[in-house]
Design an enzyme around this catalytic site. Structure first.
Site, PDB file in Angstrom:
ATOM      1  CB  ILE A 118       9.054  30.686 -46.141  1.00  0.00           C
ATOM      2  CG1 ILE A 118       9.110  30.634 -44.614  1.00  0.00           C
ATOM      3  CG2 ILE A 118       8.568  32.035 -46.631  1.00  0.00           C
ATOM      4  CD1 ILE A 118      10.236  31.485 -44.020  1.00  0.00           C
ATOM      5  CG  ASP A 119       8.071  27.074 -42.400  1.00  0.00           C
ATOM      6  OD1 ASP A 119       9.135  27.701 -42.464  1.00  0.00           O
ATOM      7  OD2 ASP A 119       7.197  27.301 -41.539  1.00  0.00           O
ATOM      8  CG  MET A 151      12.762  31.967 -40.418  1.00  0.00           C
ATOM      9  SD  MET A 151      11.427  33.014 -40.996  1.00  0.00           S
ATOM     10  CE  MET A 151      11.387  34.207 -39.651  1.00  0.00           C
ATOM     11  CD  GLU A 176      13.121  30.040 -36.999  1.00  0.00           C
ATOM     12  OE1 GLU A 176      12.955  31.220 -36.670  1.00  0.00           O
ATOM     13  OE2 GLU A 176      12.216  29.362 -37.523  1.00  0.00           O
ATOM     14  NE  ARG A 235      32.963  37.183 -35.062  1.00  0.00           N
ATOM     15  CZ  ARG A 235      33.894  36.833 -34.175  1.00  0.00           C
ATOM     16  NH1 ARG A 235      33.757  35.716 -33.474  1.00  0.00           N
ATOM     17  NH2 ARG A 235      34.961  37.592 -33.982  1.00  0.00           N
ATOM     18  CD  GLN A 257      15.579  32.771 -43.300  1.00  0.00           C
ATOM     19  OE1 GLN A 257      15.710  31.586 -43.555  1.00  0.00           O
ATOM     20  NE2 GLN A 257      15.638  33.221 -42.067  1.00  0.00           N
TER      21      GLN A 257
HETATM   22  O1  F6P Z   1       5.924  29.563 -40.727  1.00  0.00           O
HETATM   23  C1  F6P Z   1       6.698  30.556 -41.278  1.00  0.00           C
HETATM   24  C2  F6P Z   1       7.753  31.040 -40.320  1.00  0.00           C
HETATM   25  O2  F6P Z   1       8.512  32.039 -40.959  1.00  0.00           O
HETATM   26  C3  F6P Z   1       8.668  29.956 -39.755  1.00  0.00           C
HETATM   27  O3  F6P Z   1       9.667  29.532 -40.635  1.00  0.00           O
HETATM   28  C4  F6P Z   1       9.202  30.656 -38.536  1.00  0.00           C
HETATM   29  O4  F6P Z   1       9.658  29.721 -37.600  1.00  0.00           O
HETATM   30  C5  F6P Z   1       8.002  31.410 -38.044  1.00  0.00           C
HETATM   31  O5  F6P Z   1       7.166  31.604 -39.172  1.00  0.00           O
HETATM   32  C6  F6P Z   1       8.283  32.739 -37.418  1.00  0.00           C
HETATM   33  O6  F6P Z   1       7.092  33.253 -36.962  1.00  0.00           O
HETATM   34  P1  F6P Z   1       6.851  34.767 -36.525  1.00  0.00           P
HETATM   35  O7  F6P Z   1       6.851  35.610 -37.755  1.00  0.00           O
HETATM   36  O8  F6P Z   1       5.532  34.735 -35.864  1.00  0.00           O
HETATM   37  O9  F6P Z   1       7.986  35.142 -35.634  1.00  0.00           O
END
Ligand code: F6P
Length: 359
Positions: free
Chosen positions: A135-136, A178, A231, A276, A284
């Site tokens: 998704i990144d 994310m 994040e 908030r 996501q």
């Molecule tokens: O790499 C995909 C991702 O969803 C990132 O966007 C996010 O920071 C991370 O994985 C979250 O990882 P986990 O599911 O291990 O908490």
């Protein structure tokens, strides 16, 4: 009988099943005598020989289903050369499973870490074909990864929902999207959702500038503001610190659940404004793949099957200028595709008044 191994690795995303379906359907049509071995929970299944022989029907009816029918897990690349709790050499174990099952090729659906492991297995002599999942959208060598568009829809929807309540109350809302290292998802969802301020890991922010942007909105008669925060968003001050110094600083200060809460607290402290925070989190990565991803997955899957047919191993299928191409794993592995602060999309967003907290 030709045997192909398949696994989905790392964080899941909406279009994994659609991609596997694409690979499998094309393979079943290309070869009369082919068996697909599905490894459970990513590389873990390959390490511990946990697999099942897939029935062709298993790949039907999954185009629209999120998640992964094979399961997935995170097996950090940096620990691949470290023996497990029982002293097992993971790399040797994976090679052993591959050879024992007499695989012709291993198909890996994965993000950055998974591509690195795929490349490691290639270096160890295995035939590997990989597909770009995350998704990144931060995989080097491809314009697009499957999962990105679907996640963007969810994140945008979250910002859309916040809009009406933000307007009613006249508050500052922060939506945390994310992306720890890269901000593509925040950038796109932020623009699509009409965020006023977008904070990305690649563009360290100055809190004074963020606050100035909020004040300007208030001055211009806007009752509310929406900030889309990745994040991994980081302040200029923190970005100037070494990893060690930053760790120390965080240890000594207030511990916030995440960056959005930290920024929210600082805004309230400095402006007295009510803030908030909304964190859509793993939503996501959830739900069904959007139509764009279904098409992308089908195309990537079919082309991955073609690579196998032509024995063009050691490659990742990728998108470049809307064409599906192959990228050598040796080139892809270990590189991140980050947001260039000078790129046109950032410039265009700034031209319509979106603040990135940097100038
Ligand atoms: O790499 C995909 C991702 O969803 C990132 O966007 C996010 O920071 C991370 O994985 C979250 O990882 P986990 O599911 O291990 O908490």
């Amino acid at each position: 009988m030709m045997r192909i191994g398949m696994l989905t690795s790392g964080g899941d995303c909406q279009s994994l099943n659609a991609t596997m379906r694409g690979v499998a359907k094309a393979l079943y049509r290309m070869f009369d005598n082919i068996e697909i071995i599905g490894f459970e929970d990513g590389y873990k299944g390959l390490i511990y020989t946990d697999y099942r022989i897939m029935r062709p029907e298993e790949f039907s009816g999954i185009l629209t289903k999120g998640g992964t029918i094979l399961g997935t897990s995170r097996q950090p690349f940096k620990l691949m050369r470290t023996p497990d709790a029982n002293g097992l050499d993971k790399v040797e174990a994976m090679k052993h499973t591959y050879k024992k099952l007499k695989l012709e090729c291993l198909v890996v659906l994965g993000g950055n870490g998974s591509q690195k492991t795929a490349n490691l297995l290639r270096e160890e002599g295995l035939n590997v074909v990989s597909l770009p999942k995350t998704i990144d959208n931060d995989l080097w060598g491809t314009d697009m990864t499957f999962g990105f568009e679907s996640a963007m829809n969810v994140a945008t929807n979250a910002i859309d929902c916040i809009h009406t309540t933000a307007a009613s109350h006249g508050r500052v809302f922060i939506v945390e999207v994310m992306g720890h290292k890269v901000g593509w998802l925040t950038l796109y969802a932020g623009i699509a959702g009409g965020a006023d301020i977008i904070l990305l890991p690649e563009i360290p922010y100055d809190l004074d500038i963020v606050i100035e942007a909020l004040k300007t909105r208030t001055k211009n008669g806007k009752k509310f503001s929406i900030i889309a925060v990745a994040e991994g968003a980081i302040s200029k001050e923190n970005a100037a610190l070494s990893k060690k110094e930053l760790k120390e600083k965080k240890k000594s200060g207030v511990v916030y659940p995440s960056v959005a809460y930290e920024i929210g607290a600082m805004i309230t402290e400095r402006t007295g404004q009510e803030v908030r925070v909304t964190v859509p989190g793993h939503m996501q990565r959830g739900g069904d793949p959007c139509p764009f991803d279904r098409v992308l997955s089908t195309r990537l899957g079919a082309e991955a099957a073609l690579l196998i047919k032509n024995k063009e191993y050691g490659n990742m299928v990728a998108v470049q200028n809307n064409d599906i191409v192959k990228m050598p794993l040796s080139e892809v592995a270990g590189k991140l595709k980050t947001v260039d602060p000078q790129c046109s999309i950032v410039k265009e967003a700034k031209m319509i008044g979106i603040s990135f907290g940097d100038e």
